[in-house]
Write an enzyme that holds these catalytic residues in place. Structure first.
Site, PDB file in Angstrom:
ATOM      1  N   MET A 103       0.838  -1.201   0.000  1.00  0.00           N
ATOM      2  CA  MET A 103       0.000   0.000   0.000  1.00  0.00           C
ATOM      3  C   MET A 103       0.870   1.248   0.000  1.00  0.00           C
ATOM      4  O   MET A 103       1.747   1.396   0.859  1.00  0.00           O
ATOM      5  CB  MET A 103      -0.896   0.011   1.243  1.00  0.00           C
ATOM      6  CG  MET A 103      -1.943  -1.067   1.275  1.00  0.00           C
ATOM      7  SD  MET A 103      -2.768  -1.141   2.897  1.00  0.00           S
ATOM      8  CE  MET A 103      -1.638  -2.225   3.767  1.00  0.00           C
ATOM      9  N   GLY A 191       2.300   4.244   4.777  1.00  0.00           N
ATOM     10  CA  GLY A 191       2.779   3.186   3.889  1.00  0.00           C
ATOM     11  C   GLY A 191       3.026   1.855   4.583  1.00  0.00           C
ATOM     12  O   GLY A 191       3.651   1.807   5.623  1.00  0.00           O
ATOM     13  N   SER A 192       2.548   0.782   4.010  1.00  0.00           N
ATOM     14  CA  SER A 192       2.614  -0.516   4.675  1.00  0.00           C
ATOM     15  C   SER A 192       2.228  -1.622   3.703  1.00  0.00           C
ATOM     16  O   SER A 192       2.061  -1.385   2.506  1.00  0.00           O
ATOM     17  CB  SER A 192       1.673  -0.514   5.890  1.00  0.00           C
ATOM     18  OG  SER A 192       0.455   0.113   5.560  1.00  0.00           O
ATOM     19  N   ARG A 193       2.067  -2.863   4.220  1.00  0.00           N
ATOM     20  CA  ARG A 193       1.700  -3.983   3.356  1.00  0.00           C
ATOM     21  C   ARG A 193       0.908  -5.026   4.134  1.00  0.00           C
ATOM     22  O   ARG A 193       0.900  -5.019   5.372  1.00  0.00           O
ATOM     23  CB  ARG A 193       2.942  -4.620   2.733  1.00  0.00           C
ATOM     24  CG  ARG A 193       3.794  -5.368   3.718  1.00  0.00           C
ATOM     25  CD  ARG A 193       5.102  -5.804   3.111  1.00  0.00           C
ATOM     26  NE  ARG A 193       5.051  -7.117   2.496  1.00  0.00           N
ATOM     27  CZ  ARG A 193       6.050  -7.647   1.797  1.00  0.00           C
ATOM     28  NH1 ARG A 193       7.158  -6.948   1.596  1.00  0.00           N
ATOM     29  NH2 ARG A 193       5.955  -8.851   1.286  1.00  0.00           N
TER      30      ARG A 193
END
EC number: 4.1.1.65
Length: 224
Positions: A103, A191-193
């Protein structure tokens, strides 16, 4: 037109941004003799506030196959960056199909449950804050893990992973909760996943590089 709201996780931060930016604009207008500084501050404030509002948007979504007990639905907006067979030794203790969605700051950061079933495990682990698109972020970054057991007896591990900027992971389900793909898993700020660990034999309907929409895009189907 789909209704879009602001996520509750962003209310406090958005109020803080608004007050700070309003104060900055007022101070430059009153105390700085050069009006160009005020105009610049105002424009920057509008851009920052707009980005913050965009980040915390909270759309309601659905998948046409939500009742299908085998369906796997995208748990987040973003790009598919990993699709490979791996060993998952921490929680499942078996080989799985790993699928990762990255993301960016511009994606919706609300997270959805990826499949229908019952929550059997929830845990949070502290860690580092490497960039979320790096492979090592899966095992070294701060993360939260949820295991969902489906009616068909399959276990799906859904892991929220913080990034270089993200500093807070929120996970809503508790052990014993009955969940569907239309339920929210949580929220990751900035921001990440998300990593999904699926049973071998899962039929995949997307490929690496695809942009997916959380709560809407069908990723594939669990084995029979």
């Amino acid at each position: 037109m789909k209704k879009v709201r602001l996520h509750r996780e962003g209310v406090g931060l958005l109020i803080s941004f608004f007050l700070i930016l309003t104060l900055a604009c007022w101070a430059t207008f009153v105390f700085v003799p050069f009006k160009g500084v005020f105009i610049l501050t105002l424009l920057v404030s509008l851009v920052v506030m707009g980005l913050a509002l965009n980040f915390f948007r909270f759309p309601r979504r659905s998948n046409s196959e939500a009742a299908n007990r085998r369906v796997i639905v995208a748990p987040a907006d973003g790009k598919v960056v990993v699709m490979e067979e791996v060993e998952e030794p921490e929680l499942l203790g078996r080989r799985c199909l790993k699928l990762s969605i990255f993301m960016s700051l511009y994606n919706v950061h609300a997270n959805w449950v990826a499949c229908n079933g019952t929550i059997t495990h929830v845990e949070h682990q502290s860690g580092a804050y490497y960039k979320a698109f790096l492979p090592k972020s899966s095992v070294l970054n701060e993360r939260s893990a949820v295991i969902i057991r489906t009616d068909g007896g399959h276990e799906v591990l859904e892991r929220q992973i913080a990034g270089a900027v993200a500093r807070r992971i929120v996970t809503y389900p508790k052990v014993g909760d009955e969940v569907t793909v239309e339920d929210f898993l949580g929220f990751i700020k900035f921001g990440s996943r998300i990593d999904l660990y699926l049973p071998l034999g899962t039929e995949i309907a997307i490929k690496i590089g695809d942009e997916v929409v959380g709560g809407e895009t069908t990723l594939g189907y669990l084995p029979q």
